[in-house]
Design a protein around this motif. Structure first.
Motif, PDB file in Angstrom:
ATOM      1  N   UNK A  10       0.779  -1.209   0.038  1.00 13.68           N
ATOM      2  CA  UNK A  10      -0.148  -0.058   0.099  1.00 13.68           C
ATOM      3  C   UNK A  10       0.882   1.024   0.011  1.00 13.68           C
ATOM      4  N   UNK A  11       2.004   1.237   0.745  1.00  5.83           N
ATOM      5  CA  UNK A  11       2.647   2.344   0.680  1.00  5.83           C
ATOM      6  C   UNK A  11       3.419   2.773  -0.490  1.00  5.83           C
ATOM      7  N   UNK A  12       3.575   1.707  -1.374  1.00  7.93           N
ATOM      8  CA  UNK A  12       4.088   1.705  -2.781  1.00  7.93           C
ATOM      9  C   UNK A  12       3.249   2.438  -3.765  1.00  7.93           C
ATOM     10  N   UNK A  13       2.113   2.386  -3.633  1.00 11.03           N
ATOM     11  CA  UNK A  13       1.010   2.838  -4.734  1.00 11.03           C
ATOM     12  C   UNK A  13       0.848   4.536  -4.601  1.00 11.03           C
ATOM     13  N   UNK A  14       0.312   4.561  -5.894  1.00 11.91           N
ATOM     14  CA  UNK A  14       0.120   6.259  -5.945  1.00 11.91           C
ATOM     15  C   UNK A  14      -1.169   6.400  -6.161  1.00 11.91           C
ATOM     16  N   UNK A  15      -2.111   7.350  -5.287  1.00  6.62           N
ATOM     17  CA  UNK A  15      -3.251   7.298  -5.140  1.00  6.62           C
ATOM     18  C   UNK A  15      -3.804   8.156  -6.521  1.00  6.62           C
ATOM     19  N   UNK A  16      -4.722   7.678  -7.109  1.00  2.00           N
ATOM     20  CA  UNK A  16      -5.348   8.130  -8.447  1.00  2.00           C
ATOM     21  C   UNK A  16      -6.382   9.034  -8.036  1.00  2.00           C
ATOM     22  N   UNK A  17      -6.450  10.355  -8.743  1.00  2.00           N
ATOM     23  CA  UNK A  17      -7.426  11.151  -8.101  1.00  2.00           C
ATOM     24  C   UNK A  17      -8.842  11.010  -9.491  1.00  2.00           C
ATOM     25  N   UNK A  18      -9.786  10.751  -9.351  1.00  2.00           N
ATOM     26  CA  UNK A  18     -11.174  10.257 -10.165  1.00  2.00           C
ATOM     27  C   UNK A  18     -11.552  11.809 -10.507  1.00  2.00           C
ATOM     28  N   UNK A  19     -11.878  12.095 -11.737  1.00  2.00           N
ATOM     29  CA  UNK A  19     -12.763  13.269 -12.053  1.00  2.00           C
ATOM     30  C   UNK A  19     -13.690  12.999 -12.784  1.00  2.00           C
ATOM     31  N   UNK A  20     -14.791  13.657 -12.557  1.00  2.00           N
ATOM     32  CA  UNK A  20     -16.148  13.390 -13.568  1.00  2.00           C
ATOM     33  C   UNK A  20     -16.697  14.742 -13.840  1.00  2.00           C
ATOM     34  N   UNK A  21     -17.724  14.703 -14.902  1.00  2.00           N
ATOM     35  CA  UNK A  21     -18.305  15.953 -15.388  1.00  2.00           C
ATOM     36  C   UNK A  21     -19.718  16.214 -14.710  1.00  2.00           C
TER      37      UNK A  21
END
Length: 55
Positions: A10-21
């Motif tokens: 988990x500490x090696x992962x990069x958080x992915x930000x989700x965008x929506x319209x």
């Protein structure tokens, strides 16, 4: 080509930000209030069928 399965901690992962319209604007889901976030979580995606061209 050989496929390699890598397991990340988990500490090696990069958080992915989700965008929506929403209402004509693109916004990150994290900026939604709790009600809008739960509404977003209940959405179902669909894919339109292609209609073959005639002639």
């Amino acid at each position: 080509m050989q496929q390699v399965n890598t397991i990340l901690k988990d500490e090696e992962r990069t958080r992915c930000e989700i965008w929506t319209r929403v209402m004509g604007y693109h916004r990150p889901v994290t900026s939604f209030n709790p009600g809008k976030q739960s509404e977003y979580a209940e959405r179902r995606n669909f894919e339109e069928c292609r209609i073959p061209r005639s002639g």
